[in-house]
Design a protein around this motif. Structure first.
Motif, PDB file in Angstrom:
ATOM      1  N   HIS A 125      15.497  -9.344  11.241  1.00 24.31           N
ATOM      2  CA  HIS A 125      14.683 -10.289  10.472  1.00 24.31           C
ATOM      3  C   HIS A 125      13.244  -9.782  10.364  1.00 24.31           C
ATOM      4  CE1 HIS A 125      17.434 -13.500   9.575  1.00 24.31           C
ATOM      5  NE2 HIS A 125      17.764 -13.688  10.842  1.00 24.31           N
ATOM      6  N   GLY A 129      11.192  -8.702   7.051  1.00 25.08           N
ATOM      7  CA  GLY A 129       9.897  -9.308   6.770  1.00 25.08           C
ATOM      8  C   GLY A 129       8.830  -8.257   6.500  1.00 25.08           C
ATOM      9  N   HIS A 132       9.399  -6.710   2.976  1.00 28.19           N
ATOM     10  CA  HIS A 132       8.938  -7.636   1.931  1.00 28.19           C
ATOM     11  C   HIS A 132       7.416  -7.644   1.879  1.00 28.19           C
ATOM     12  CE1 HIS A 132      12.622  -9.383   0.463  1.00 28.19           C
ATOM     13  NE2 HIS A 132      13.028  -9.731   1.672  1.00 28.19           N
ATOM     14  N   GLU A 149       7.884 -14.812  -0.588  1.00 35.73           N
ATOM     15  CA  GLU A 149       8.847 -15.792  -0.085  1.00 35.73           C
ATOM     16  C   GLU A 149       9.847 -15.138   0.863  1.00 35.73           C
ATOM     17  OE1 GLU A 149      10.467 -17.363  -3.667  1.00 35.73           O
ATOM     18  OE2 GLU A 149       8.830 -18.803  -3.976  1.00 35.73           O
ATOM     19  N   GLY A 150      10.245 -13.904   0.544  1.00 36.72           N
ATOM     20  CA  GLY A 150      11.172 -13.187   1.407  1.00 36.72           C
ATOM     21  C   GLY A 150      10.562 -12.880   2.759  1.00 36.72           C
ATOM     22  N   MET A 152       8.064 -14.470   4.228  1.00 32.12           N
ATOM     23  CA  MET A 152       7.891 -15.721   4.957  1.00 32.12           C
ATOM     24  C   MET A 152       9.198 -16.165   5.614  1.00 32.12           C
ATOM     25  SD  MET A 152       5.975 -18.216   5.925  1.00 32.12           S
ATOM     26  CE  MET A 152       4.501 -18.344   4.894  1.00 32.12           C
ATOM     27  N   ALA A 153      10.281 -16.120   4.852  1.00 34.83           N
ATOM     28  CA  ALA A 153      11.574 -16.563   5.375  1.00 34.83           C
ATOM     29  C   ALA A 153      12.039 -15.686   6.536  1.00 34.83           C
ATOM     30  CB  ALA A 153      12.619 -16.552   4.252  1.00 34.83           C
ATOM     31  N   GLU A 154      11.876 -14.377   6.398  1.00 30.59           N
ATOM     32  CA  GLU A 154      12.351 -13.467   7.444  1.00 30.59           C
ATOM     33  C   GLU A 154      11.498 -13.559   8.708  1.00 30.59           C
ATOM     34  OE1 GLU A 154      15.091 -11.999   7.337  1.00 30.59           O
ATOM     35  OE2 GLU A 154      15.602 -11.823   5.218  1.00 30.59           O
ATOM     36  N   ALA A 156       9.743 -16.134   9.643  1.00 29.23           N
ATOM     37  CA  ALA A 156       9.981 -17.444  10.241  1.00 29.23           C
ATOM     38  C   ALA A 156      11.293 -17.453  11.020  1.00 29.23           C
ATOM     39  CB  ALA A 156       9.994 -18.526   9.155  1.00 29.23           C
ATOM     40  N   ALA A 157      12.332 -16.855  10.445  1.00 34.17           N
ATOM     41  CA  ALA A 157      13.630 -16.800  11.130  1.00 34.17           C
ATOM     42  C   ALA A 157      13.526 -15.998  12.424  1.00 34.17           C
ATOM     43  CB  ALA A 157      14.681 -16.181  10.204  1.00 34.17           C
TER      44      ALA A 157
END
Length: 249
Positions: A125, A129, A132, A149-150, A152-154, A156-157
């Motif tokens: 992850h 991140g 990205h 957005e990618g 942020m999502a990675e 955060a995960a």
């Protein structure tokens, strides 16, 4: 295994040789082949993959930053060759894009699907991140929005899992927090949130430093020093105060 194919052990050994002589493109290709095999990557294999990606993207990002400064200077003075310099910049962007997309494909198709351990999931992850984030540094429009957005999502995960599975002093958790804070500062232009993320990770780690081995202590405190320097710099540049940071807690 078909004749002529290298075993996993042979590929890992080859990757170590590539690292020793600085052949990072071949190192990445070799570790990608390992990742495409049936099992989850070991800690050593993840480290080799990380070194390859960091070395290649580090060189590519450095070249792109230098070229961008050069092109700006050429344009400002009306240099006749400025268009050629711009085209060369596009080539550098293409190379970095290819590297990042290749790594992201590897993470999506092989890295994460085979992960059974928290360490592996956090690693991939975070790696996604980072890639990205590197793309968001130079692309624009909808592509940049997708990259942001990618990232942020990675991040955060990875952060959610790291907080559950790793101690605050673990170098991987600290390195993740460092990169996530840099993402907020450099990509989202949010120094306040960047400082809060870095300071929280720093403060939590400080409380448990005396539990570390000598080797882990060295790795962790190195990252923490970078965090502390960033916090001081970001607060000074953005004129942040302790009171203003409380709204981000």
């Amino acid at each position: 295994m078909a004749d002529g194919e290298n075993s996993r052990e042979e590929l890992v050994y080859l990757a170590r040789l590539c690292e020793a002589v600085g052949r990072y493109d071949q190192m990445l290709a070799t570790m990608s082949s390992v990742a495409e095999m049936g099992q989850e990557l070991t800690a050593e294999e993840r480290n080799l993959l990380s070194v390859a990606v960091a070395s290649i993207t580090g060189n590519q990002r450095s070249a792109l930053r230098k070229m961008s400064v050069f092109v700006k200077a050429e344009v400002e003075k009306g240099a006749a060759m400025a268009p050629k310099a711009k085209r060369f910049t596009h080539n550098l962007e293409r190379d970095l894009t290819f590297t990042c997309q290749s790594v992201l494909d590897l993470v999506t198709k092989h890295g994460l699907p085979k992960c059974q351990t928290a360490h592996g999931k956090i690693f991939f992850h975070k790696l996604a991140g980072d890639c990205h984030r590197y793309l968001a540094e130079f692309i624009g429009g909808e592509e940049r929005k997708t990259a942001v957005e990618g990232a942020m999502a990675e991040y955060a995960a990875a952060s959610d899992q790291a907080e559950e599975e790793l101690p605050p002093t673990h170098p991987h958790r600290l390195g993740l927090a460092l990169n996530f804070s840099v993402f907020y500062h450099e990509i989202l232009d949010n120094p306040r949130r960047a400082v809060v993320i870095a300071r929280q990770a720093f403060d939590e780690a400080v409380k448990e430093l005396d539990t570390l081995s000598e080797e882990s202590y060295r790795d962790s405190t190195l990252i923490m020093q970078i965090m502390r320097d960033n916090i001081a710099l970001w607060m000074d540049d953005a004129k942040l105060t302790e009171e203003s940071l409380k709204t981000e807690q």
